[in-house]
Scaffold this active site. Structure first.
Site, PDB file in Angstrom:
ATOM      1  N   SER A  74       1.634  -9.720  -0.957  1.00  0.00           N
ATOM      2  CA  SER A  74       1.376  -8.438  -0.725  1.00  0.00           C
ATOM      3  C   SER A  74       1.339  -7.856   0.692  1.00  0.00           C
ATOM      4  O   SER A  74       1.557  -6.358   0.797  1.00  0.00           O
ATOM      5  CB  SER A  74       0.028  -8.171  -1.154  1.00  0.00           C
ATOM      6  OG  SER A  74      -1.084  -9.073  -0.688  1.00  0.00           O
ATOM      7  N   LYS A 124       0.743  -1.326  -0.124  1.00  0.00           N
ATOM      8  CA  LYS A 124      -0.071   0.079   0.052  1.00  0.00           C
ATOM      9  C   LYS A 124       0.480   1.276  -0.070  1.00  0.00           C
ATOM     10  O   LYS A 124       0.467   2.341  -0.383  1.00  0.00           O
ATOM     11  CB  LYS A 124      -0.958  -0.102   1.263  1.00  0.00           C
ATOM     12  CG  LYS A 124      -2.043  -0.964   1.092  1.00  0.00           C
ATOM     13  CD  LYS A 124      -3.050  -0.736   0.152  1.00  0.00           C
ATOM     14  CE  LYS A 124      -4.329  -1.783   0.217  1.00  0.00           C
ATOM     15  NZ  LYS A 124      -5.058  -1.610  -1.086  1.00  0.00           N
ATOM     16  N   GLU A 127      -9.703   6.176   2.957  1.00  0.00           N
ATOM     17  CA  GLU A 127     -10.547   5.038   3.385  1.00  0.00           C
ATOM     18  C   GLU A 127      -9.603   3.766   3.734  1.00  0.00           C
ATOM     19  O   GLU A 127      -8.455   3.920   3.282  1.00  0.00           O
ATOM     20  CB  GLU A 127     -11.784   4.604   2.448  1.00  0.00           C
ATOM     21  CG  GLU A 127     -11.185   3.488   1.504  1.00  0.00           C
ATOM     22  CD  GLU A 127     -10.258   4.138   0.361  1.00  0.00           C
ATOM     23  OE1 GLU A 127      -9.836   5.430   0.199  1.00  0.00           O
ATOM     24  OE2 GLU A 127      -9.526   3.101  -0.099  1.00  0.00           O
TER      25      GLU A 127
END
Lengths: 317, 474
Positions: free
Chosen positions: B458, B169, B191
């Site tokens: 990830s 991210k 968010e």
């Protein structure tokens, strides 16, 4: 009984992808024309003189001739329940609403603040769905003297199919439509279907809309132009954005179509101010939804609604 | 109905233009940006570039079934000038946001060619985030998939879990924070589902001195309380969202509402390749470093390309980050794995691409989970990050084109994989990543000997131990 022929022409060329579930978008059809006959029933009711409703543009024109500003309340269908909505519609009509906005509840209303969000959640929790709203309208609209504008987010419209949606709402006597999350660029396809079904698709312009874009929007808007008074979502505000007079003036330079101002208006003083600034209509949403939806019981809600509407309407006299 | 893609290019273009006319001049003269705008050129095939995007005009419409001379897939604009990937994508937002999106896009394109910006971003990615991340040969996992005759694929893990904050991210968060600074915005909103994007955003806001507000579903806050604490420790305000289903989709709706209200002072760091244009394109481009590094590392390690790429898909950002580099290499298989929750037939899942229908959510046209009335359905997954009823529009496009394949994995299977990687490689993966890992059980037996599989690891699973404790008997 009014009988008229409907001529539908469906021809959109383009890609056909593997799952063309979305008739709103790129589809390949060969040209087809279908003739369909529809009957529109206007049920006369004893002891009430019903004038058949005219469309939004005509309504505004009539009011302008009389030097009046349109009072446009908004309520969410199904909050607290559809039978209360039916009664509220009749009441709003009889207490002097000129156009009524009816919201179709949606699970993710990104343009709405907490009051209308909550009303949508309540309505959906009660099982309100599109067909139920249509049934209710089919019964109620013939009893109303003012036109209805439906307020719906785009996804439910696409799910039903744009053609079918427009046809269904026309069938129950709705005259106008506002779709807050359909940007101007995509309203062309919506408008094609709307026009075929004599639905006026009103578009929104806001304080952040650049002038060139605003001109395109007001050019394409039908019925009226919805001027969003402030930068934000729906919801009661203390005062009206001082930018509104400037925005109104800019719009007037671009079009002679009627302009209704909405978002945040909640008090008689607000309505008076906006009318003085030259708006053709004032839209009151959250304040009314709050009164109706947050009352102890539907009966009391309707009672309080009556008082509230009278006070708002008096500001426009 | 006319056959697919046999319409002439001009008809296609005409329709496309009718429905989505090319953007009017995207930037007004009043835009106060301190750098020059560069003219935009269409994307060359396969050449790795710095951040760039295909903003070709629709008149260059290319037929979907034709391949070019390299045997690569046709270079359809991804996206086109209106932000469409085929029919997916677009900008379905309240009018109040339209201008801000146009400005954002203009800024993004301008920065794409801005050397100063690129250098600054690359410096931060290297020294602060810790890139490049390793491409790790998972020896024991590979051994696990060896067949009795000794044959089997070779499994590599792209270690995005080793980034600062523990997931991919941050690649996007860092770039968008820099972009926000260039735009002069001092207030950041985001968010978050699992909290990883929230943590990444709070992290970069701390790093750049920006005010940070994170919207998180009340339900998600409970199951990812470690991340909530981290965000607050980093100086962010975490606002619980109680409306709707109190999960990621509602947090996203609330973030959009905040942006509609505060658009003039605020930049919205959207965490995935979903949302209105330019986000799907921007977020993908900020993550494409994953795929670019993978190509280089694959060449170094075995002198070739990966044969199969596997990644979990919630909104789809880590998958697009890995896939994007290879979309035009037709010999590389792209596999996305969604959450099947309690099972595809249970009604409690988040397998948007498998069970969803096309619609509009949060500004984009894409597959989504909806009921007969067009209401968005509450999804379920054990992993908060995959618990989203929509999916990035580019994934919808790749699926329809047949370029990428999408499968799904249940909560139970994901938990098994969570344990398996921990035991076999000493790496505790995020529950999201575990979905991709679980799919290897089905994939590897079908692959030829020596096939190179690169799986995007990830995120790491520290944030998931509370959930795991509830479900696993160890």
């Amino acid at each position: 009984m009014a009988t008229f022929l409907r001529y539908t022409n469906t021809s959109v060329t383009g890609f056909q992808l593997k799952n063309p579930q979305n008739p709103f978008y790129l589809h390949s059809h060969s040209q087809t024309r279908t003739l369909s006959t529809q009957k529109r029933l206007v049920t006369p009711m004893a002891a009430l003189s019903i004038t058949p409703t005219t469309n939004i543009s005509h309504t505004f024109r009539k009011l302008k001739d009389q030097g009046k500003v349109a009072f446009i309340p908004y309520i969410t269908a199904g909050d607290p329940d559809l039978s209360t909505t039916a009664q509220a519609l009749k009441m709003l009509d009889s207490y002097g609403s000129d156009v009524i906005e009816l919201g179709v509840p949606f699970s993710d209303p990104i343009q709405d603040g907490p009051v209308i969000q909550a009303s949508a959640t309540r309505s959906l929790a009660r099982g309100t769905n599109f067909n139920a709203i249509m049934s209710m309208l089919k019964e109620v609209v013939p009893q109303l003297s003012c036109p209805i504008v439906l307020f719906s987010y785009l996804n439910p419209i696409l799910k039903h199919g744009v053609e079918k949606f427009m046809h269904n709402i026309m069938d129950v006597g709705v005259h106008g439509l506002v779709v807050p999350d359909a940007p101007f660029e995509v309203t062309e396809s919506l408008r094609q279907e709307a026009v075929k079904n004599k639905i006026e698709l009103a578009l929104l312009t806001t304080p952040t809309t650049p002038t060139d874009r605003m001109k395109d929007i007001v050019e394409a808007s039908e019925g009226f132009v919805y001027l969003v008074s402030s930068v934000g979502v729906t919801g009661v505000r203390e005062s009206v954005n001082e930018q509104v007079p400037t925005l109104l003036r800019e719009i007037r330079e671009a079009t002679s179509k009627p302009v209704a101002v909405g978002f945040g208006l909640s008090k008689p003083e607000h309505l008076k101010k906006v009318a003085e600034w030259g708006a053709d209509g004032v839209i009151v949403g959250s304040a009314i939804v709050k009164v109706l939806g947050e009352a102890k019981c539907p009966k009391e809600g309707l009672r309080e609604l009556e008082t509230f509407i009278k006070s708002l309407k008096s500001a426009l006299l | 109905m006319a056959a697919a893609a046999s319409g002439s290019a001009s008809t296609t273009c005409k329709t496309h233009c009718l429905i989505a006319p090319p953007l009017a001049k995207p930037y007004s003269s009043s835009t106060q940006l301190p750098f020059k705008f560069y003219k935009f050129t269409s994307r060359a095939t396969a050449a790795p570039t710095s951040i760039s995007c295909t903003l070709t005009r629709d008149s260059a419409a290319i037929r979907m079934d034709e391949k070019n001379d390299n045997g690569a897939f046709p270079v359809l604009p991804r996206p086109d000038s209106f932000g469409r990937f085929g029919k997916y994508g677009g900008k379905y937002v309240p009018e109040t946001l339209m201008h801000a999106l146009t400005e954002l896009e203009a800024a993004f394109h301008a920065l794409a060619d801005d050397e100063g910006f690129q250098n600054e971003l690359n410096g931060i990615l290297k020294d602060y985030v810790g890139r490049e991340t390793p491409l790790y040969f998972a020896e024991r996992l590979t051994e696990h998939y060896k067949r009795p005759n000794g044959e089997g694929p070779h499994v590599y893990l792209k270690r995005e879990d080793l980034n600062h904050t523990g997931a991919h991210k941050i690649n996007n968060a860092v770039a968008q924070a820099l972009l926000a600074k260039k735009l002069g915005k001092k207030r950041i909103i985001a968010e978050t589902g699992a909290g990883q994007h929230g943590v990444a955003t709070a992290t970069v806001c701390a790093r750049f001195g920006l005010q940070c507000i994170i919207y998180m579903g009340a339900q998600d806050m409970e199951r990812q309380s470690l991340n909530v604490f981290r965000m607050r420790l980093l100086g962010a305000e975490v606002r619980p969202v109680h409306s709707g289903t109190a999960t990621l989709k509602d947090a996203t709706s609330e973030a959009i509402r905040d942006w509609v209200t505060n658009v003039e002072t605020t930049h919205y760091i959207l965490g995935s390749v979903a949302g209105p244009h330019p986000y799907p394109m921007m977020v993908r481009d900020f993550h494409k470093v994953i795929g670019r590094e993978t190509r280089k590392q694959a060449l170094e390690k075995w002198g070739g390309k990966p044969d199969v790429l596997v990644a979990c898909v919630g909104g789809g950002s880590n998958a697009m980050g890995l896939f994007h580099e290879f979309v035009d290499d037709k010999d590389v298989r792209l596999i996305g794995v969604e959450a099947a929750g309690f099972g595809l037939d249970s009604g409690k899942h988040a397998a948007t691409l498998t069970k969803g229908e096309v619609g509009v959510l949060h500004g984009a046209m894409s597959y989504l989970l909806q009921d007969d009335d067009g209401q968005i359905i509450e999804p379920h997954s054990i992993s908060a990050g995959l618990d989203y009823p929509g999916v990035g529009p580019e994934h919808s496009f790749l699926k329809d084109m047949g370029r990428a394949e999408y499968y799904s994995i249940t909560d139970e299977e994901a938990l098994e994989a969570f344990k398996r990687l921990s035991r076999l490689e000493g790496i505790i993966p995020a529950l999201e990543t575990s979905h991709a890992l679980a799919y290897l059980e089905k994939l590897c037996p079908t692959l030829p000997d020596g096939a190179k599989v690169v799986l995007n690891c990830s995120g790491r699973g520290d944030k998931d131990v509370q959930t795991a404790i509830k479900h696993l008997k160890l």
